[in-house]
Design an enzyme around this catalytic site. Structure first.
Site, short mmCIF file in Angstrom:
data_model
loop_
_atom_site.label_atom_id
_atom_site.label_comp_id
_atom_site.label_asym_id
_atom_site.label_seq_id
_atom_site.Cartn_x
_atom_site.Cartn_y
_atom_site.Cartn_z
N LYS A 14 -23.54 14.20 35.29
CA LYS A 14 -23.92 13.16 34.67
C LYS A 14 -22.94 12.10 34.38
O LYS A 14 -23.04 10.89 34.69
CB LYS A 14 -24.43 13.42 33.33
CG LYS A 14 -25.66 14.48 33.37
CD LYS A 14 -26.16 14.86 32.03
CE LYS A 14 -25.11 15.46 31.00
NZ LYS A 14 -24.90 16.79 31.13
N ARG A 89 -30.46 16.17 23.33
CA ARG A 89 -30.33 17.59 23.89
C ARG A 89 -31.26 18.33 23.19
O ARG A 89 -31.13 19.55 23.81
CB ARG A 89 -28.74 17.88 23.86
CG ARG A 89 -27.86 17.76 24.91
CD ARG A 89 -26.53 17.95 24.38
NE ARG A 89 -25.76 18.58 25.36
CZ ARG A 89 -24.52 17.94 25.98
NH1 ARG A 89 -24.37 16.78 25.60
NH2 ARG A 89 -23.78 18.62 26.76
N ARG A 128 -12.98 21.82 36.37
CA ARG A 128 -12.63 20.77 35.59
C ARG A 128 -11.87 21.07 34.34
O ARG A 128 -10.86 20.27 33.77
CB ARG A 128 -14.06 20.12 34.98
CG ARG A 128 -14.01 18.56 34.09
CD ARG A 128 -15.20 18.06 33.88
NE ARG A 128 -15.73 18.52 32.68
CZ ARG A 128 -17.23 18.50 32.30
NH1 ARG A 128 -17.79 17.53 32.98
NH2 ARG A 128 -17.75 19.23 31.49
N ARG A 146 -22.43 27.30 26.55
CA ARG A 146 -23.06 26.07 26.69
C ARG A 146 -24.37 25.90 27.76
O ARG A 146 -25.36 25.28 27.45
CB ARG A 146 -22.04 25.25 27.28
CG ARG A 146 -21.15 24.66 26.25
CD ARG A 146 -19.92 24.12 26.74
NE ARG A 146 -19.83 22.91 27.44
CZ ARG A 146 -19.18 22.58 28.43
NH1 ARG A 146 -18.04 23.32 28.78
NH2 ARG A 146 -19.01 21.40 29.06
P1 AMP Z 1 -20.54 16.99 27.00
O1 AMP Z 1 -19.54 16.17 27.11
O2 AMP Z 1 -21.78 16.01 27.16
O3 AMP Z 1 -20.67 18.19 27.94
O4 AMP Z 1 -20.52 17.35 25.42
C1 AMP Z 1 -19.69 18.16 24.88
C2 AMP Z 1 -20.08 18.71 23.84
O5 AMP Z 1 -20.17 17.87 22.78
C3 AMP Z 1 -21.44 19.68 23.77
O6 AMP Z 1 -21.25 20.89 24.04
C4 AMP Z 1 -21.92 19.47 22.03
O7 AMP Z 1 -21.11 20.46 21.38
C5 AMP Z 1 -21.45 18.13 21.74
N1 AMP Z 1 -22.57 17.36 22.34
C6 AMP Z 1 -22.55 16.48 22.91
N2 AMP Z 1 -23.64 15.64 23.02
C7 AMP Z 1 -24.27 16.23 22.03
C8 AMP Z 1 -25.85 16.10 21.64
N3 AMP Z 1 -26.49 15.00 22.14
N4 AMP Z 1 -26.34 16.73 20.68
C9 AMP Z 1 -25.42 17.83 20.23
N5 AMP Z 1 -24.06 18.15 20.71
C10 AMP Z 1 -23.72 17.08 21.68
#
Ligand code: AMP
Length: 192
Positions: A14, A89, A128, A146
């Site tokens: 993404k 999410r 990564r 995750r």
């Molecule tokens: P990402 O960079 O999108 O993979 O997000 C990394 C982490 O941030 C996730 O594993 C969650 O712990 C937190 N996070 C990011 N976006 C959200 C969301 N929309 N709702 C809840 N936690 C989030």
């Protein structure tokens, strides 16, 4: 105005695809994960709280995340549109987001879901983790947690958006070369 959700599990590309899109289109890229990581590096109270969830591979609570996202949009009033990456999410996030956008008269234009199988996700995230040092990418158990959270809490949103947006919900194969996927996304965006 184009408002696009880039949807998909962790490691589906993404963020990478958002970077390709903003080279071509004047959209503001909002990644809730990036905002949390910025707060962690600035050692804010929000960052401290978020990291306690992120390090375990869990989601940050909805109330915090929704408020954060809404205030981020409110700081970009001049924008010609947004790419939402990693938000929503959960179903409560998607519902709160729908009413927020509705109040702002900012309709959601489309959702693009990047489809990638689990073994490829794990492989990409581990890589990564080595390249970036990102804490939640550096441990295979956290990565698998995750992905499980994605299946338990996030993947249901595909039905939510395909029901709500119908022909404006797109699923694309996210296992191909980055440039090939970008071309697909940009050709979809031409219609908006
Ligand atoms: P990402 O960079 O999108 O993979 O997000 C990394 C982490 O941030 C996730 O594993 C969650 O712990 C937190 N996070 C990011 N976006 C959200 C969301 N929309 N709702 C809840 N936690 C989030």
């Amino acid at each position: 105005m184009i408002n696009l959700i880039l949807f998909g599990p962790p490691g589906s590309g993404k963020g990478t695809q958002a970077q390709s899109i903003i080279k071509e289109k004047k959209l503001v890229h909002i990644s809730t994960g990036d905002i949390f990581r910025k707060n962690i590096s600035l050692e804010t109270t929000l960052g401290q709280m978020a990291s306690s969830y992120m390090n375990k591979g869990q989601l940050v609570p909805d109330s915090v995340t929704i408020q954060l996202l809404e205030s981020e949009i409110d700081t970009c009033t001049q924008s010609q549109g947004f790419i939402f990456d990693g938000f929503p999410r959960t179903l409560p996030q998607a519902e709160a987001f729908a009413s927020f956008l509705n109040n702002k008269k900012m309709p959601l234009s489309l959702v693009i879901s990047l489809e990638v199988g689990e073994s490829k996700l794990v492989e990409r995230l581990l890589k990564r983790g080595i390249d970036s040092g990102r804490a939640d990418d550096s441990n295979e158990d956290t990565i698998r947690a995750r992905i499980q959270v994605y299946h338990q809490q996030t993947s249901i949103l595909k039905k939510f958006y395909s029901d709500n947006l119908k022909k404006h919900f797109f699923e694309i194969n996210g296992e191909r070369e980055i440039e090939v996927i970008s071309q697909d996304i940009l050709s979809i965006l031409k219609k908006y």
